[in-house]
Design an enzyme around this catalytic site. Structure first.
Site, PDB file in Angstrom:
ATOM      1  N   CYS A 158       0.835  -1.203   0.000  1.00  0.00           N
ATOM      2  CA  CYS A 158       0.000   0.000   0.000  1.00  0.00           C
ATOM      3  C   CYS A 158       0.872   1.257   0.000  1.00  0.00           C
ATOM      4  O   CYS A 158       1.752   1.403   0.853  1.00  0.00           O
ATOM      5  CB  CYS A 158      -0.915   0.005   1.225  1.00  0.00           C
ATOM      6  N   CYS A 169       0.270   3.479   3.453  1.00  0.00           N
ATOM      7  CA  CYS A 169       0.588   2.973   4.789  1.00  0.00           C
ATOM      8  C   CYS A 169       1.930   3.574   5.221  1.00  0.00           C
ATOM      9  O   CYS A 169       2.714   4.033   4.378  1.00  0.00           O
ATOM     10  CB  CYS A 169       0.686   1.450   4.766  1.00  0.00           C
ATOM     11  N   HIS A 227      -4.447   0.281   7.528  1.00  0.00           N
ATOM     12  CA  HIS A 227      -4.794  -0.036   6.145  1.00  0.00           C
ATOM     13  C   HIS A 227      -6.263  -0.387   5.973  1.00  0.00           C
ATOM     14  O   HIS A 227      -6.851  -0.149   4.923  1.00  0.00           O
ATOM     15  CB  HIS A 227      -3.931  -1.204   5.642  1.00  0.00           C
ATOM     16  N   ASN A 248     -14.113   9.118  -2.140  1.00  0.00           N
ATOM     17  CA  ASN A 248     -14.790   8.010  -2.801  1.00  0.00           C
ATOM     18  C   ASN A 248     -14.597   6.789  -1.918  1.00  0.00           C
ATOM     19  O   ASN A 248     -13.472   6.404  -1.636  1.00  0.00           O
ATOM     20  CB  ASN A 248     -14.176   7.735  -4.178  1.00  0.00           C
ATOM     21  N   HIS A 284      -7.057   1.565   1.424  1.00  0.00           N
ATOM     22  CA  HIS A 284      -6.692   2.320   2.622  1.00  0.00           C
ATOM     23  C   HIS A 284      -7.618   3.539   2.760  1.00  0.00           C
ATOM     24  O   HIS A 284      -7.827   4.273   1.802  1.00  0.00           O
ATOM     25  CB  HIS A 284      -5.239   2.777   2.488  1.00  0.00           C
ATOM     26  N   HIS A 324      -8.964   6.925   2.774  1.00  0.00           N
ATOM     27  CA  HIS A 324      -8.361   8.183   2.343  1.00  0.00           C
ATOM     28  C   HIS A 324      -9.363   8.993   1.531  1.00  0.00           C
ATOM     29  O   HIS A 324     -10.389   8.473   1.088  1.00  0.00           O
ATOM     30  CB  HIS A 324      -7.113   7.917   1.485  1.00  0.00           C
ATOM     31  N   GLN A 339      -9.426  12.871  -1.102  1.00  0.00           N
ATOM     32  CA  GLN A 339      -8.630  13.679  -2.014  1.00  0.00           C
ATOM     33  C   GLN A 339      -9.079  15.132  -1.941  1.00  0.00           C
ATOM     34  O   GLN A 339     -10.170  15.441  -1.446  1.00  0.00           O
ATOM     35  CB  GLN A 339      -8.761  13.162  -3.441  1.00  0.00           C
TER      36      GLN A 339
END
Length: 394
Positions: free
Chosen positions: A75, A78, A137, A177, A188, A190, A192
């Site tokens: 990943c 991570c 993760h 998303n 993972h 997250h 944007q």
């Protein structure tokens, strides 16, 4: 308060650590230096003007090679280990924001071409950033502690303010998303942030409607504030009400699951929120996401879109920060796909009623979270609502 530490990755991209406490975690050059042999950053892609719709389209063919659903031990967001030198050099972190290695926009900055017509192209100026919510993760935003969610809110506000000051930027858009059905490329947890060199098509439509209403009221009221007042007075589509924020399923919801979260005070963006408002936002947002996940036996895919006022002299005075949280999930085993009417004509047909969705969201039981300084109370079904508290352009 949140502590911040700024550094740069091996190819020059900016990375910022956001810590849950006001005092940044101790970090040494040995544990935070990016030692990967990264290639130099490329030039931006391009934007092309669609004369048929009067809109800009970004062309980013270089993103075809971006990372796609890697296994956990590979990943890229991570913490770095000996076997996985990731995008985040530190062995641990709370929240991290960094420039995307495969950006749709940027890294160069500047304006789009003036007076565009058919055949007009230009560099895809702007900036794209990744926001990692946790070093873990697995999991999701809804599983964060309230303290960690507050750190993410602070990161959104910090980046909104900083990106808004960059040359040529016209709109800053934080979003997440979530879920394979939405098309995520990393498991993972997250989000944007996109900083566009133009006002996006959706924001332009919302902005024009908001400005028309604002002018019609002589600059005394906003469209979003008026809709918030109407929803609270009606009550049938409300999900929750707090001291500074309220959430509801909109009267004309387009998606099977759609929730709007709106501050009671008109602010243009996340950077303009007070500390008290940010505290409550962390609590309310977690509650909403938990309610969404509690509707079905498996996690609900969603798009979490923070609509902030464009950096445009005409549109910004009428702008009003709000969240649009949407999901294509219309049943436990069914998704809504945008087909002919929606995709081709933009004419949405909803498979659910906003009132029934709001009632379900009110009724679900969500896991308790760490108490917030400004906790909210879910509303009972069809509960009458009081008048909207006084606020600027409410």
């Amino acid at each position: 308060m949140t502590g911040t530490t700024s550094t740069n990755l091996a190819d020059g991209r900016e990375l910022i650590y956001f810590d849950d406490t006001a005092t940044p975690k101790p970090r040494t050059a040995e544990t935070t230096t990016d030692r990967r042999p990264l290639p130099e950053r490329g030039e931006p892609g391009e934007v092309r003007f669609d004369a048929l719709t009067d809109e800009w389209v970004a062309v980013a063919a270089h993103r075809q090679s971006r990372t796609h659903l890697p296994p956990a031990d590979q990943c890229p967001i991570c913490p770095t280990t000996r076997n996985n030198p990731s995008e985040i050099p530190a062995p641990d972190y709370d929240v991290v924001v960094f420039e995307n290695r495969f950006p749709s926009l940027g890294p160069a900055l500047g304006p789009v071409p003036a007076a565009p017509a058919w055949g007009t192209t230009g560099p895809a100026y702007g900036r794209c950033e990744v926001v990692s919510f946790t070093p873990d993760h697995t999991g999701s935003f809804s599983g964060l502690s309230e303290a960690r969610a507050r750190t993410v809110v602070e990161a959104w506000a910090h980046r909104t303010e900083a990106l808004s000051k960059l040359a040529g930027i016209k709109q800053v858009f934080p979003f997440e998303n979530r879920g394979a059905d939405i098309g995520v490329t990393l498991h993972h947890p997250h989000g944007q942030i996109y900083a566009y060199p133009y006002v996006t098509p959706r924001a332009a439509v919302l902005g024009a409607a908001a400005r028309k209403f604002y002018d019609g009221s002589g600059g005394r009221q906003t469209l979003t504030g008026s809709l918030l007042r109407a929803e609270r007075e009606d009550g049938s589509r409300m999900v929750m009400e707090g001291e500074n924020f309220s959430a509801y399923v909109p009267f004309a919801a387009r998606w099977p699951l759609e929730i709007h979260l709106v501050p009671h005070r008109q602010v243009p963006d996340l950077a303009a929120l007070s500390g008290e408002e940010k505290d409550e936002l962390a609590h309310v947002y977690l509650d909403l996401l938990k309610r969404l996940d509690a509707l079905y036996p498996t996690p609900t895919p969603y798009i979490s879109a923070w609509h902030q006022a464009p950096l445009d002299d005409l549109l910004r005075p009428a702008g009003y920060l709000h969240l649009q949280l949407t999901s294509p999930r219309r049943a436990a085993d069914k998704l809504k796909y945008l087909a002919g009417s929606e995709a081709a004509m933009g004419a949405f047909i909803n498979d659910t009623t906003p009132e029934s969705v709001a009632e379900r969201l009110r009724a679900v039981t969500v896991p308790a979270s760490t108490p917030s300084p400004a906790a909210t109370t879910p509303l009972p079904s069809a509960a009458p609502l009081g008048a909207l508290p006084e606020g600027a352009h409410a």
